[in-house]
Enzyme design. Structure first.
Site, PDB file in Angstrom:
ATOM      1  N   LYS A   1      18.248  23.086   8.877  1.00  0.00           N
ATOM      2  CA  LYS A   1      17.289  22.533   9.829  1.00  0.00           C
ATOM      3  C   LYS A   1      17.831  21.242  10.447  1.00  0.00           C
ATOM      4  O   LYS A   1      18.307  20.357   9.749  1.00  0.00           O
ATOM      5  CB  LYS A   1      15.980  22.259   9.085  1.00  0.00           C
ATOM      6  CG  LYS A   1      14.871  21.753   9.978  1.00  0.00           C
ATOM      7  CD  LYS A   1      13.530  22.144   9.410  1.00  0.00           C
ATOM      8  CE  LYS A   1      12.394  21.422  10.057  1.00  0.00           C
ATOM      9  NZ  LYS A   1      11.093  21.931   9.671  1.00  0.00           N
TER      10      LYS A   1
ATOM     11  N   ARG B   1      10.040  33.117   5.886  1.00  0.00           N
ATOM     12  CA  ARG B   1      11.239  33.097   5.040  1.00  0.00           C
ATOM     13  C   ARG B   1      12.014  34.371   5.319  1.00  0.00           C
ATOM     14  O   ARG B   1      11.403  35.406   5.572  1.00  0.00           O
ATOM     15  CB  ARG B   1      10.872  33.124   3.544  1.00  0.00           C
ATOM     16  CG  ARG B   1      10.041  31.948   3.083  1.00  0.00           C
ATOM     17  CD  ARG B   1      10.913  30.732   2.801  1.00  0.00           C
ATOM     18  NE  ARG B   1      10.093  29.613   2.383  1.00  0.00           N
ATOM     19  CZ  ARG B   1       9.416  28.804   3.189  1.00  0.00           C
ATOM     20  NH1 ARG B   1       9.447  28.998   4.494  1.00  0.00           N
ATOM     21  NH2 ARG B   1       8.699  27.810   2.728  1.00  0.00           N
TER      22      ARG B   1
ATOM     23  N   ARG C   1       5.206  19.642   8.873  1.00  0.00           N
ATOM     24  CA  ARG C   1       4.218  20.719   8.883  1.00  0.00           C
ATOM     25  C   ARG C   1       3.803  21.037   7.455  1.00  0.00           C
ATOM     26  O   ARG C   1       4.521  20.774   6.512  1.00  0.00           O
ATOM     27  CB  ARG C   1       4.814  21.977   9.529  1.00  0.00           C
ATOM     28  CG  ARG C   1       4.908  21.896  11.044  1.00  0.00           C
ATOM     29  CD  ARG C   1       5.459  23.196  11.610  1.00  0.00           C
ATOM     30  NE  ARG C   1       4.566  24.309  11.360  1.00  0.00           N
ATOM     31  CZ  ARG C   1       4.911  25.446  10.766  1.00  0.00           C
ATOM     32  NH1 ARG C   1       6.134  25.633  10.332  1.00  0.00           N
ATOM     33  NH2 ARG C   1       4.029  26.408  10.592  1.00  0.00           N
TER      34      ARG C   1
HETATM   35  C1  BTN Z   1       8.292  19.913  10.517  1.00  0.00           C
HETATM   36  O1  BTN Z   1       7.798  19.921   9.380  1.00  0.00           O
HETATM   37  O2  BTN Z   1       9.213  20.649  10.828  1.00  0.00           O
HETATM   38  C2  BTN Z   1       7.753  18.958  11.556  1.00  0.00           C
HETATM   39  C3  BTN Z   1       8.385  17.615  11.430  1.00  0.00           C
HETATM   40  C4  BTN Z   1       7.888  16.625  12.468  1.00  0.00           C
HETATM   41  C5  BTN Z   1       8.403  15.229  12.191  1.00  0.00           C
HETATM   42  C6  BTN Z   1       8.073  14.283  13.302  1.00  0.00           C
HETATM   43  S1  BTN Z   1       8.954  12.761  13.160  1.00  0.00           S
HETATM   44  C7  BTN Z   1       7.996  12.090  14.441  1.00  0.00           C
HETATM   45  C8  BTN Z   1       6.577  12.567  14.244  1.00  0.00           C
HETATM   46  N1  BTN Z   1       5.860  11.681  13.348  1.00  0.00           N
HETATM   47  C9  BTN Z   1       5.565  12.283  12.199  1.00  0.00           C
HETATM   48  O3  BTN Z   1       4.973  11.739  11.248  1.00  0.00           O
HETATM   49  N2  BTN Z   1       5.978  13.545  12.214  1.00  0.00           N
HETATM   50  C10 BTN Z   1       6.620  13.889  13.463  1.00  0.00           C
END
Ligand code: BTN
Length: 319
Positions: A181, A314, A116
């Site tokens: 996380k 946060r 994100r």
């Molecule tokens: C976040 O930032 O918390 C979201 C992370 C999401 C990661 C997943 S891995 C599978 C899919 N492909 C990506 O490029 N991103 C999501």
């Protein structure tokens, strides 16, 4: 190189001669491929004179048959990649090429995994789950409301079923154990949300990762929490099964049906927080969410509502 890995994945010793014969290459070519495994994929190989080679940590690779067998009634096709830029990007390409939907994309590693707010998602080979579900959405905005929070609930359930009992949610869709996380969700939309559109539900779960210098926030994994390696095929199947079950209710009743369940698992319910919205930092206390999944904050004397993919919470006075 991946054929070699598949030969070694049982975690037993294999002689250079046997590996060379199986691959149809010389022993020195085997040696070069072993070096590549370590350099390119970070896979450690134990070398013992007279016995041969074995993986320091046995690896369980993704296996479509095992995933389908663990979720037999779902019927979602699964496309597996040894390496891909991003499973979300691949799912978008498959949507653009009019592949039948829904479909799931899974990869052993991502070279440009996205998180994100423009962040990178660290995606080492063979350790975690990088999962994208491509869906066609026909019901307009209502079918999208709260969708990313709903997916967070499905991920949370899969993690609890895998033994991570202490996992909880952080708005909008992080899954944490305490402050660390363990999983994240990234939804990406194609088309007009008011009409027929497509959505890619991207889920990253730290499964068997135990060390990395690359993640720039506190993190944990299923292995670190449970003390044992987890079967990624089973976890991927659980994830699909749970997403399908949550989606079925969401389609009929909307996200409102899940508000209470979501708030019960919200780790930051009632906490003093700072909401980062671009350059703005809003201080408030978390009241909960509404029926569309928007965050409800007490800001001074006002109750305010916030939604949108670029927002981030946060804990107040957190360093
Ligand atoms: C976040 O930032 O918390 C979201 C992370 C999401 C990661 C997943 S891995 C599978 C899919 N492909 C990506 O490029 N991103 C999501």
């Amino acid at each position: 190189m991946l054929t070699l890995l598949k030969l070694l994945k049982d975690g037993k010793f294999h002689s250079g001669q046997d590996l060379g014969a199986a691959l149809g290459v010389s022993r020195s070519a085997v040696w070069k491929q072993l070096q590549q495994l370590e350099v390119a994929l970070g896979i450690e190989v134990h070398k013992v004179r007279g016995r041969g080679y074995k993986l320091v940590y046995p690896i369980s690779l993704l296996d479509e048959a095992k995933i389908q067998a663990a979720a037999p009634h779902l019927g979602w096709p699964v496309q597996l990649f040894d390496s891909v830029d991003s499973t979300n990007a691949e799912a978008m390409r498959l949507i653009a090429s009019r592949s039948p939907l829904p479909l799931v994309v899974l990869a052993e590693r991502q070279t440009a995994g996205r998180g994100r707010r423009g962040r990178k998602w660290v995606s080492p080979f063979g350790e975690n789950i990088y999962y994208s579900l491509a869906l066609r959405i026909e019901g307009g905005m209502r079918q999208l409301e709260g969708l990313s929070l709903l997916v967070g609930l499905a991920v949370l359930k899969a993690l609890r079923e895998s033994g991570v009992k202490a996992a909880g949610l952080k708005w909008p869709n992080d899954v944490l154990v305490g402050r660390r996380k363990i999983a994240g969700v990234l939804l990406e939309l194609l088309g007009d949300p008011a009409d027929v559109c497509h959505v890619v539900v991207g889920v990253g779960i730290n499964v068997n990762m135990r060390a990395t210098d690359e993640v720039d926030q506190e993190w944990t994994s299923v292995h670190l929490e449970t003390g044992v390696p987890s079967d990624r095929n089973e976890l991927a199947a659980r994830l699909s099964t749970n997403i399908a079950a949550y989606l079925a209710v969401h389609q009929v009743q909307g996200f409102g049906a899940y508000m209470e369940e979501w708030e019960e698992s919200h780790l930051w319910q009632g906490r003093a927080v700072t909401l980062l919205a671009g350059a703005e930092a809003i201080e408030g206390v978390v009241l909960g969410i509404d029926a569309r999944g928007a965050l409800q904050l007490q800001v001074g004397d006002d109750k305010k509502s916030y939604s949108g993919g670029e927002l981030s919470l946060r804990l107040r006075n957190d360093t």
